[in-house]
Design a protein around this motif. Structure first.
Motif, PDB file in Angstrom:
ATOM      1  N   ALA A  22       0.832  -1.210   0.000  1.00 35.67           N
ATOM      2  CA  ALA A  22       0.000   0.000   0.000  1.00 35.67           C
ATOM      3  C   ALA A  22       0.859   1.250   0.000  1.00 35.67           C
ATOM      4  O   ALA A  22       0.565   2.239  -0.686  1.00 35.67           O
ATOM      5  CB  ALA A  22      -0.934  -0.008   1.203  1.00 35.67           C
ATOM      6  N   ALA A  23       1.961   1.212   0.763  1.00 38.69           N
ATOM      7  CA  ALA A  23       2.846   2.370   0.841  1.00 38.69           C
ATOM      8  C   ALA A  23       3.634   2.570  -0.431  1.00 38.69           C
ATOM      9  O   ALA A  23       4.221   3.636  -0.647  1.00 38.69           O
ATOM     10  CB  ALA A  23       3.803   2.215   2.023  1.00 38.69           C
ATOM     11  N   GLY A  24       3.674   1.561  -1.294  1.00 42.47           N
ATOM     12  CA  GLY A  24       4.402   1.691  -2.555  1.00 42.47           C
ATOM     13  C   GLY A  24       3.734   2.626  -3.541  1.00 42.47           C
ATOM     14  O   GLY A  24       4.323   2.974  -4.564  1.00 42.47           O
ATOM     15  N   GLY A  25       2.507   3.037  -3.254  1.00 42.17           N
ATOM     16  CA  GLY A  25       1.834   3.989  -4.120  1.00 42.17           C
ATOM     17  C   GLY A  25       2.087   5.414  -3.663  1.00 42.17           C
ATOM     18  O   GLY A  25       3.108   5.729  -3.070  1.00 42.17           O
ATOM     19  N   GLY A  26       1.123   6.285  -3.951  1.00 36.96           N
ATOM     20  CA  GLY A  26       1.233   7.663  -3.500  1.00 36.96           C
ATOM     21  C   GLY A  26       1.531   8.629  -4.619  1.00 36.96           C
ATOM     22  O   GLY A  26       1.623   8.260  -5.795  1.00 36.96           O
ATOM     23  N   PRO A  27       1.689   9.915  -4.280  1.00 38.91           N
ATOM     24  CA  PRO A  27       1.849  10.964  -5.292  1.00 38.91           C
ATOM     25  C   PRO A  27       3.171  10.861  -6.029  1.00 38.91           C
ATOM     26  O   PRO A  27       4.190  10.449  -5.472  1.00 38.91           O
ATOM     27  CB  PRO A  27       1.763  12.258  -4.485  1.00 38.91           C
ATOM     28  CG  PRO A  27       2.164  11.869  -3.106  1.00 38.91           C
ATOM     29  CD  PRO A  27       1.673  10.472  -2.916  1.00 38.91           C
ATOM     30  N   LEU A  28       3.144  11.265  -7.296  1.00 37.33           N
ATOM     31  CA  LEU A  28       4.318  11.220  -8.157  1.00 37.33           C
ATOM     32  C   LEU A  28       4.757  12.615  -8.572  1.00 37.33           C
ATOM     33  O   LEU A  28       5.893  13.016  -8.343  1.00 37.33           O
ATOM     34  CB  LEU A  28       4.016  10.368  -9.393  1.00 37.33           C
ATOM     35  CG  LEU A  28       3.582   8.925  -9.124  1.00 37.33           C
ATOM     36  CD1 LEU A  28       3.092   8.270 -10.414  1.00 37.33           C
ATOM     37  CD2 LEU A  28       4.707   8.132  -8.510  1.00 37.33           C
ATOM     38  N   LEU A  29       3.873  13.362  -9.230  1.00 37.98           N
ATOM     39  CA  LEU A  29       4.174  14.697  -9.734  1.00 37.98           C
ATOM     40  C   LEU A  29       3.086  15.655  -9.271  1.00 37.98           C
ATOM     41  O   LEU A  29       1.921  15.267  -9.138  1.00 37.98           O
ATOM     42  CB  LEU A  29       4.235  14.702 -11.260  1.00 37.98           C
ATOM     43  CG  LEU A  29       5.287  13.794 -11.913  1.00 37.98           C
ATOM     44  CD1 LEU A  29       5.083  13.765 -13.421  1.00 37.98           C
ATOM     45  CD2 LEU A  29       6.688  14.276 -11.587  1.00 37.98           C
TER      46      LEU A  29
END
Length: 659
Positions: A21-28
């Motif tokens: 789950a933590a491997g996701g998140g905001p990129l740009l």
């Protein structure tokens, strides 16, 4: 009550699902009309990249629902995949969609509007790829980089800077695409000047990588919108321009490194330039993804800049470089190259030792931080999270080797006083990259079970100037291997790690360092190589994507002149010298480190009787994005280390090791 148990056997509330789950998140991140926009990776949705926007923290709204996937294959690593702009008083969104790599347009002011394609469908799947989107003069066109597949080889690629009419005229007719320029084999997207009279972009050619040498190009725009022959304002084979933004109608602010450090310069259209603050600091970085932004103009003579990844302020009047208030610097020491400005606030994607990546806005004067996103997943109690310790080790010739140390940490367990913990040496990817002192749930998954981690910024890493970066020149497989081994041995000598239970792990270039290390260094008991580089000659002969197809000219030497060096260093040719068991993890759709080289390598491991395990994952490209994959990878690693390093790993399926 604290339980005494061997390192590696501790039970932990941090599961592989938490790490996934933590491997996701905001990129740009970016702004438009005071709104905050960002892309967000979602492992639970197969790695889909969503696009969101918010006016204030807590009111995030997804702009495009599934199956829209705001991502592209430009250079395989992707370029900035969206832009929001105004045309005739209306707000428009242009974005790239992963499934077909086309550019789509959405009228944001019309709630009933649906995205419509404004780039043509290619004759072959992903035959056109677009990225680094920007609005053309007046908002009548979307300017971007277009890659065109011209043959069957991975390097059969042509690139142009193109303009796509927002009317959709090119959506069905390839002839509607207007070519702006093709100055170099690689280019960033062109940006028009504020008065619409000039366009600027960055270009470079093989064998240079963008951190080796690039050129800042400018061309006039005539009344019909055509660009004149470009001229080069700065940059060359030994100078890397990594970002350029229009400061006015006749000048640009540029991050470039003529003196060996990326600094900010004001560059006039006649080529005159002035350093806005001469510092031996990196105010820029490696252009792995076109559209990256290491600085943003605050509009008051100051610039928000990334100083080796940390947010700082540069006063262009005094040349003074200062950090933000200490609580901001310590809590959010690492920022991605995606800075923007919003009403006096600095916007970006930041992380720290206790916070995963989040979209945040910081007041540069007061230090007030506003978070627009939460850390992906559910964070465990801080008592289970490791505290990164910044260390600098010394190599045999006196060279410095920066690293971050993550010791085992779990409030419920301790080991016997006479036991030292096993340790994982983490080699980052790139190799032109770096590690930062931030929360890494993958690391916490291991440290909370009693396994330490040390992440090494070996020679060649960014953030320490060109001279440090070029320590790796023609020495890949030598300097990186040596620096990681030096750190591992030092931890053993200091009594921090059990010298008989040290492993090495890494992905991509870190996978290369892992596999290379196990063929020539007796420091490690085992290693994990994820989507690794293994066959150098294969890379040099069309075995990888175009962007990195000449990367080895600098890392190893020109080919075929250095053919013997290529053969000698490649792990695929040294399987018989493998000194320890190896776990290999590979995505089957990887175009950067293709699965076929991995499969040949694994077959050779079996032929030579080297203990190993191999897991391949359908639907994964370079880097694992799917929750199921991330979970399986961490569980396999833990089982592998337990079997080789001699502890019983709790609550994971047993990985079968071929012996």
């Amino acid at each position: 009550m604290v339980t005494i148990s061997r390192y590696g056997t501790w039970t932990s509330p941090i599961s592989a699902d938490d790490a996934a789950a933590a491997g996701g998140g905001p990129l740009l991140a970016d702004t438009h009309r005071e709104q905050v926009w960002w892309t967000e990776s979602r492992p639970a949705e197969g790695g889909r990249v969503a696009l969101l926007r918010a006016n204030t923290p807590g009111d995030a709204r997804e702009v495009l629902g599934a199956p829209w996937n705001v991502r592209n294959r430009l250079h395989e690593y992707g370029g900035r995949p969206w832009v929001v702009f105004e045309r005739d008083g209306r707000d428009l969104l242009a974005f790239t969609h992963w499934a077909d790599q086309r550019v789509y347009l959405l009228e944001l002011d019309d709630p009933a509007a649906e995205p419509r394609a404004i780039s043509p469908a290619p004759e072959i799947e992903h035959g056109f790829r677009y990225g680094d989107l920007a609005a053309g003069p007046g908002g009548d066109e979307v300017w971007c980089v277009r890659e065109e597949v011209t043959g069957e080889g991975r390097t059969d690629i042509r690139r142009d800077l193109v303009a796509l009419p927002v009317t959709g005229a090119a959506g069905e007719d390839p002839g509607g695409v207007r070519v702006l320029a093709a100055s170099h084999h690689f280019m960033t997207g062109a940006r028009p000047s504020p008065d619409g009279r000039h366009a600027a972009w960055i270009g470079w050619n093989h064998p240079a990588m963008p951190w080796d040498g690039t050129e800042l190009c400018v061309a006039d725009i005539d009344e019909s919108g055509e660009l004149s022959e470009h001229r080069v304002l700065c940059g060359d084979d030994g100078e890397s321009v990594c970002q350029a933004e229009w400061a006015s109608a006749d000048a640009l602010t540029v991050s470039t490194d003529p003196d060996g450090w990326w600094n900010l310069f004001r560059v006039e259209l006649d080529g005159t330039r002035k350093n806005l603050g001469s510092v031996r600091e990196e105010l820029g970085g490696p252009l792995w993804q076109v559209g990256a932004r290491w600085f943003a103009d605050l509009g008051d003579g100051r610039f928000a800049v990334l100083r080796s990844g940390a947010l700082a302020l540069l006063d262009s009047d005094t040349g003074e470089l200062t950090g933000l208030p200490v609580d901001v610097g310590s809590s959010l020491p690492s920022w991605g190259p995606t800075l923007a400005v919003r009403t006096g606030e600095v916007l970006g994607v930041a992380a720290g030792p206790r916070h995963g990546r989040a979209v945040v806005a910081v007041d540069p004067d007061s230090g007030r931080v506003r978070r627009f996103t939460a850390t992906p997943g559910t964070l465990p109690d801080e008592r289970y999270l490791p505290v990164p310790e910044e260390r600098t080790f010394t190599g045999p010739d006196g060279e410095r080797i920066p690293a971050y140390l993550y010791r085992p940490r779990n409030p419920d367990f301790a080991a016997a006083d006479d036991e030292l913990p096993p340790f994982l040496v983490h080699a980052h990817g790139g190799p032109t990259g770096r590690v930062s002192p931030v929360l890494d749930i993958d690391f916490a998954y291991f440290t909370s079970r009693g396994i330490g981690v040390v992440a090494v910024n070996y020679g060649g890493s960014t953030g320490y100037g060109r001279e440090f970066r070029e320590r790796l020149r023609e020495n890949w497989g030598v300097v990186d291997v040596g620096d990681c081994a030096t750190v591992a041995r030092a931890l053993g000598a200091e009594g921090i790690a059990d010298p008989d239970r040290i492993a090495i792990r890494g992905g991509s270039a870190g996978g290369w360092t892992t596999a290379s290390s196990l063929t020539c260094v007796d420091t490690y008991r085992c290693g994990t190589a994820m989507y690794p580089v293994l066959d150098l000659e294969g890379w040099a002969n069309g075995g990888t994507h175009d962007f990195e197809s000449r990367y080895l000219d600098g890392l190893v030497g020109p080919y075929p002149e250095q053919r013997e060096r290529y053969r000698q260093r490649a792990p695929v040719n040294r399987v018989q010298e493998m000194l320890a068991p190896l776990l290999v993890l590979q995505g089957l759709e990887d175009e950067i480190c293709p699965a076929d080289q991995c499969e040949r390598f694994v077959a050779a491991l079996a032929e030579h009787g080297v203990p190993h395990a191999y897991l391949a994952f359908a639907g994964e490209q370079h880097g694992f994005r799917r929750a199921d994959t991330i979970r399986a990878v961490l569980q396999a690693e833990l089982s592998f280390y337990g079997q080789v390093l001699g502890f019983e790993a709790a609550d994971v399926p047993e990985l079968e090791i071929q012996r």
